[in-house]
Design a protein around this motif. Structure first.
Motif, PDB file in Angstrom:
ATOM      1  N   THR A  70       0.802  -1.229   0.000  1.00  0.00           N
ATOM      2  CA  THR A  70       0.000   0.000   0.000  1.00  0.00           C
ATOM      3  C   THR A  70       0.835   1.279   0.000  1.00  0.00           C
ATOM      4  OG1 THR A  70      -0.163  -0.077   2.412  1.00  0.00           O
ATOM      5  CG2 THR A  70      -1.953  -1.111   1.141  1.00  0.00           C
ATOM      6  N   TYR A  71       2.136   1.149   0.312  1.00  0.00           N
ATOM      7  CA  TYR A  71       2.980   2.347   0.369  1.00  0.00           C
ATOM      8  C   TYR A  71       4.428   1.924   0.141  1.00  0.00           C
ATOM      9  CZ  TYR A  71       5.343   6.485   2.245  1.00  0.00           C
ATOM     10  OH  TYR A  71       6.139   7.590   2.401  1.00  0.00           O
ATOM     11  N   VAL A  72       5.139   2.675  -0.683  1.00  0.00           N
ATOM     12  CA  VAL A  72       6.557   2.438  -0.916  1.00  0.00           C
ATOM     13  C   VAL A  72       7.274   3.781  -0.918  1.00  0.00           C
ATOM     14  CG1 VAL A  72       8.305   1.583  -2.531  1.00  0.00           C
ATOM     15  CG2 VAL A  72       6.142   0.355  -2.287  1.00  0.00           C
ATOM     16  N   PHE A  78       8.374   0.368   3.290  1.00  0.00           N
ATOM     17  CA  PHE A  78       7.195  -0.060   2.544  1.00  0.00           C
ATOM     18  C   PHE A  78       6.222  -0.712   3.506  1.00  0.00           C
ATOM     19  CE2 PHE A  78       9.750  -3.912   2.163  1.00  0.00           C
ATOM     20  CZ  PHE A  78       8.844  -4.961   2.204  1.00  0.00           C
ATOM     21  N   ILE A  79       4.956  -0.698   3.129  1.00  0.00           N
ATOM     22  CA  ILE A  79       3.896  -1.255   3.973  1.00  0.00           C
ATOM     23  C   ILE A  79       3.114  -2.269   3.160  1.00  0.00           C
ATOM     24  CG2 ILE A  79       1.767  -0.766   5.266  1.00  0.00           C
ATOM     25  CD1 ILE A  79       2.888   2.119   5.671  1.00  0.00           C
ATOM     26  N   ASP A  80       2.899  -3.430   3.770  1.00  0.00           N
ATOM     27  CA  ASP A  80       1.989  -4.395   3.153  1.00  0.00           C
ATOM     28  C   ASP A  80       0.799  -4.590   4.076  1.00  0.00           C
ATOM     29  OD1 ASP A  80       2.358  -7.280   4.568  1.00  0.00           O
ATOM     30  OD2 ASP A  80       4.319  -6.319   4.423  1.00  0.00           O
ATOM     31  N   GLN A  81      -0.354  -4.665   3.460  1.00  0.00           N
ATOM     32  CA  GLN A  81      -1.635  -4.770   4.168  1.00  0.00           C
ATOM     33  C   GLN A  81      -2.260  -6.115   3.818  1.00  0.00           C
ATOM     34  OE1 GLN A  81      -2.392  -1.497   5.421  1.00  0.00           O
ATOM     35  NE2 GLN A  81      -3.927  -2.404   6.734  1.00  0.00           N
ATOM     36  N   GLY A  82      -2.680  -6.868   4.827  1.00  0.00           N
ATOM     37  CA  GLY A  82      -3.337  -8.139   4.574  1.00  0.00           C
ATOM     38  C   GLY A  82      -4.679  -7.944   3.884  1.00  0.00           C
ATOM     39  N   VAL A  83      -4.921  -8.713   2.826  1.00  0.00           N
ATOM     40  CA  VAL A  83      -6.185  -8.670   2.101  1.00  0.00           C
ATOM     41  C   VAL A  83      -6.970  -9.953   2.382  1.00  0.00           C
ATOM     42  CG1 VAL A  83      -7.247  -8.583  -0.191  1.00  0.00           C
ATOM     43  CG2 VAL A  83      -5.211  -7.213   0.290  1.00  0.00           C
ATOM     44  N   LYS A  84      -6.318 -11.087   2.200  1.00  0.00           N
ATOM     45  CA  LYS A  84      -6.903 -12.390   2.534  1.00  0.00           C
ATOM     46  C   LYS A  84      -5.958 -13.057   3.519  1.00  0.00           C
ATOM     47  CE  LYS A  84      -8.566 -16.729   0.802  1.00  0.00           C
ATOM     48  NZ  LYS A  84      -8.208 -17.835  -0.046  1.00  0.00           N
ATOM     49  N   LEU A  85      -6.458 -13.251   4.735  1.00  0.00           N
ATOM     50  CA  LEU A  85      -5.607 -13.728   5.823  1.00  0.00           C
ATOM     51  C   LEU A  85      -6.091 -15.070   6.356  1.00  0.00           C
ATOM     52  CD1 LEU A  85      -5.490 -10.289   7.635  1.00  0.00           C
ATOM     53  CD2 LEU A  85      -3.640 -11.316   6.314  1.00  0.00           C
ATOM     54  N   SER A  97      10.694  -0.765   7.864  1.00  0.00           N
ATOM     55  CA  SER A  97      11.484   0.472   7.822  1.00  0.00           C
ATOM     56  C   SER A  97      12.963   0.124   7.777  1.00  0.00           C
ATOM     57  CB  SER A  97      11.215   1.322   9.059  1.00  0.00           C
ATOM     58  OG  SER A  97       9.886   1.751   9.076  1.00  0.00           O
ATOM     59  N   PHE A  98      13.711   0.899   6.994  1.00  0.00           N
ATOM     60  CA  PHE A  98      15.143   0.697   6.843  1.00  0.00           C
ATOM     61  C   PHE A  98      15.833   2.019   7.147  1.00  0.00           C
ATOM     62  CE2 PHE A  98      12.767  -1.927   3.872  1.00  0.00           C
ATOM     63  CZ  PHE A  98      13.174  -3.199   4.251  1.00  0.00           C
ATOM     64  N   ILE A  99      16.746   1.999   8.119  1.00  0.00           N
ATOM     65  CA  ILE A  99      17.429   3.214   8.553  1.00  0.00           C
ATOM     66  C   ILE A  99      18.924   3.027   8.348  1.00  0.00           C
ATOM     67  CG2 ILE A  99      17.863   4.753  10.505  1.00  0.00           C
ATOM     68  CD1 ILE A  99      15.140   3.432  11.638  1.00  0.00           C
TER      69      ILE A  99
END
Length: 142
Positions: A70-72, A78-85, A97-99
């Motif tokens: 959903t976001y890069v 980056f963010i991943d959102q569960g759709v089918k869990l 997150s990468f620092i």
């Protein structure tokens, strides 16, 4: 149950660009995850809007998991959102997150989730999964 939060930090002996490249494909998620074993069934690219379908293997049992990126914000997040869990998870949002830290990278995973079981049950499962990933990541970036 209510939204639960799990965080895990990993220090990786590699520059942020190399770490981002590694995490730019879910194929490497499958490579570093031994519990549960993961098979990627769709386009594995970490691109905003991409839906990634996976099959999780649990001792001869298989369950499907579908996530949407959903976001890069390369190379930092980056963010991943569960759709089918799969049961028992009902909600899942995972921020990667990468620092940059000199020649190293600090990776922080923040998982916000809801499940039909308590955090007392889910927390040890998540700890085991992320500790396994940490060991595999450290082997990958030796």
């Amino acid at each position: 149950m209510g939204l639960l939060v799990f965080t895990y930090k990993t220090v990786i002996d590699a520059p942020i660009e190399a770490v981002w490249t590694f995490f730019s494909t879910a194929e490497n998620l499958a490579k570093i995850t031994s519990f549960p074993r993961v098979t990627i069934l769709s386009n594995p690219e970490t691109l905003e809007g991409n839906t990634i379908q996976m099959k999780l293997h649990f001792a001869g049992l298989y369950v499907n998991w579908t996530s949407k990126i959903t976001y890069v914000h390369a190379p930092n997040c980056f963010i991943d959102q569960g759709v089918k869990l799969p049961f028992p998870i009902t909600e899942w949002s995972h921020t990667h997150s990468f620092i940059e830290n000199g020649s190293r990278t600090i990776m922080e995973d923040i998982v916000m989730f809801n499940a039909h079981v308590t955090s007392f049950v889910m927390r040890p499962i998540l700890i085991a999964m992320f500790q396994g990933r940490e060991l595999a990541i450290k082997q990958e970036f030796k």
